[in-house]
Design an enzyme around this catalytic site. Structure first.
Site, short mmCIF file in Angstrom:
data_model
loop_
_atom_site.label_atom_id
_atom_site.label_comp_id
_atom_site.label_asym_id
_atom_site.label_seq_id
_atom_site.Cartn_x
_atom_site.Cartn_y
_atom_site.Cartn_z
N CYS A 129 3.21 0.20 -8.47
CA CYS A 129 4.17 0.75 -7.51
C CYS A 129 5.55 0.95 -8.11
O CYS A 129 6.29 1.84 -7.68
CB CYS A 129 4.25 -0.13 -6.27
SG CYS A 129 4.72 -1.85 -6.62
N GLU A 154 5.43 -3.35 1.74
CA GLU A 154 5.81 -3.08 0.35
C GLU A 154 5.04 -1.85 -0.07
O GLU A 154 3.82 -1.89 -0.25
CB GLU A 154 5.49 -4.28 -0.55
CG GLU A 154 6.17 -4.22 -1.90
CD GLU A 154 5.40 -3.40 -2.92
OE1 GLU A 154 5.84 -2.26 -3.20
OE2 GLU A 154 4.38 -3.87 -3.41
N GLY A 173 0.82 -1.20 0.00
CA GLY A 173 0.00 0.00 0.00
C GLY A 173 0.85 1.25 0.00
O GLY A 173 2.00 1.24 -0.44
#
Length: 494
Positions: free
Chosen positions: A295, A261, A239
């Site tokens: 991400c 992460e 997140g």
């Protein structure tokens, strides 16, 4: 124009139920969650929403499964066999999972097929194979001592998944945690109401022992309740930074294990000898794929003053070839952002970037041909300096900036001048020069003449991109504690 397809019958199970401890049950309250299609802003379903009481039941089931059940006491071969059944059940449902993901999060089905059918299948199958080869117990004998080193499961794991990877994260978090012998509560994002229920159906079909897995897609209140719950031994979260800080604060009083992460502001350094015809096929998808909702997105492109205008022009040309449209249309390369929050954040960050001096080269607006949905065009910004907000803060949307550097040392300095350190890329004709630069970038991973990261080897970030690792042997061992059993020797022996 976009249309609202009818939700196919049988696509999503358990719409009025919650999945606790391996079985469907009626929720403890009559609370509901409306599922809004990002492509049309239309509510397509109302599903049962889990409450704190449901979350508490999931923890109780996990605790019984771990403290009293057989799962953590099975051999690794037995757990691998059970996880293989789960992998097979997930694979049987990949087409449904990809379709459901398009409905709930707006990703084109082709993207789901690439990520889930490709990466997802590879990651969870690799984890199972790797687990069978790990040294779960080894004996170490020296002149002064004889000890057994044993890897044991941590206990009950809360796996917090994101809307942008609810299926592939099964292979990065859930199956590794299960292989290590833990009981797992899978906490999906509230956006993942459909995929979470299909995942639960797969878990049920796999026949795992009672209590070992619960699957809930919950809001912040229930999520925070689970994070604080004394019955949870470890939180493994993917997140953003604000949620990570909140988790650390909530787990600090009991010192619960955490693995995080998080996001990134990943740089791509293009050296002067790089061949742009070879660069663009991976750089552009690595920057704008999934509308920037990745991400490891390469959101900072670093180019020398000598080639700056050339690269900006080439990027604009390549981005212009991408089609933003209805994710159910096979001709659409990109769909909408996953929710209204993401759209508002993207618009606000773009406005701030322009205010600080950035120049919009392409994109920068909602597509004029789409009158509804959380759409935004892939946006390229030039004249950006690394001290601007847009160069330092993660957008998690389709905005990529091009930053000018003076020389290679300056490029490395700019790449490292970020609170994040998740991924990076170096594009160069001279591979040795690229490798030298890669070793100097402070990041959890660097790709050479490629974009992205290997998901069968350890993956994770440094600095504000998190701690701990997923994937590979290290990603499985992240879910274990080390026990030393001393057979001979004492603490004073040396």
């Amino acid at each position: 124009m976009t249309t609202t397809p009818t939700l196919p019958n049988g696509l999503v199970p358990g719409m009025d139920q919650v999945f606790i401890g391996g079985a469907w049950r009626s929720p403890s309250t009559d609370a509901r969650y409306d599922v809004t299609m990002p492509s049309t802003e239309t509510v397509v379903a109302s599903v049962a929403a889990p409450s704190r009481d449901d979350a508490d039941l999931a923890v109780q089931a996990a605790r019984r499964a771990f403290d009293e059940g057989e799962w953590p006491r099975l051999s690794i071969a037995q757990r691998a066999e059970a996880c293989t059944r789960l992998a097979e059940e997930l694979e049987k449902r990949l087409d449904r999972l990809n379709t459901a993901w398009t409905y709930e999060s707006g990703y084109p089905k082709a993207h789901g097929e690439m990520i889930n059918n490709g990466a997802g299948r590879t990651v969870w199958r690799s984890a199972i194979d790797t687990a069978l080869k790990l040294p779960w117990e080894e004996r170490r004998t020296t002149a002064s001592s004889d000890v057994i080193i044993q890897r044991q499961p941590v206990g009950t794991v809360l796996a917090i998944l994101t809307y942008n990877g609810p299926v592939v994260l099964m292979g990065m978090k859930v199956i590794p945690a299960l292989l290590a012998g833990n009981a797992v509560i899978i906490k999906h994002a509230p956006d993942s109401q459909f995929t979470s229920r299909i995942v639960a159906e797969a878990v049920e079909a796999a026949g795992l022992p009672t209590g070992v897995v619960s699957v809930i897609a919950a809001d912040n209140d229930v999520s925070q309740y689970l994070v604080e719950h004394p019955g949870i031994d470890m939180i493994h979260m993917t997140g953003g930074m604000p949620v990570a800080v909140d988790i650390v604060q909530r787990t600090a009083p009991r010192l619960a294990r955490t693995a995080l992460e998080l996001g990134g502001k990943s740089p791509a350094i293009i050296l002067d000898d790089a061949d742009l015809d070879s660069v663009m096929p991976t750089l552009v998808p690595g920057s704008f794929g999934a509308l920037g909702q990745v991400c490891v997105c390469l959101s900072r492109i670093l180019v020398s003053a000598k080639r700056y205008d050339e690269v900006v022009s080439r990027l604009a040309d390549e981005i212009g070839k991408w089609t933003v449209g209805d994710p159910f249309d096979p001709n659409s390369d990109l769909g909408p952002l996953a929710n209204e929050r993401a759209l508002i954040r993207t618009e606000q960050m773009l406005a701030r970037a322009i205010e600080q001096g950035a120049r919009v080269v392409s994109g920068g607006r909602r597509p004029p041909h789409l009158d509804r949905g959380f759409y935004f065009e892939p946006t390229l910004l030039a004249d950006v300096t690394n001290d601007m907000d847009i160069a330092q803060q993660e957008v998690f949307g389709p905005i990529v900036v091009v930053i000018k550097y003076d020389d290679v040392d300056d490029a490395i300095r700019i790449a490292n001048d970020s609170p994040f350190g998740l991924a990076a890329s170096v594009y160069a004709g001279d591979r040795d020069a690229a490798l030298d630069i890669a070793r100097k970038i402070h990041s959890g991973g660097v790709a050479i003449n490629l974009a992205g990261t290997c998901l069968t080897e350890p993956f994770g970030g440094v600095k504000q991109s998190g701690w701990g690792r997923e994937c590979g042997a290290e990603g499985i061992l992240e879910f274990t504690d080390i026990k030393q059993i001393m057979l001979s020797g004492t603490y004073v022996d040396s």
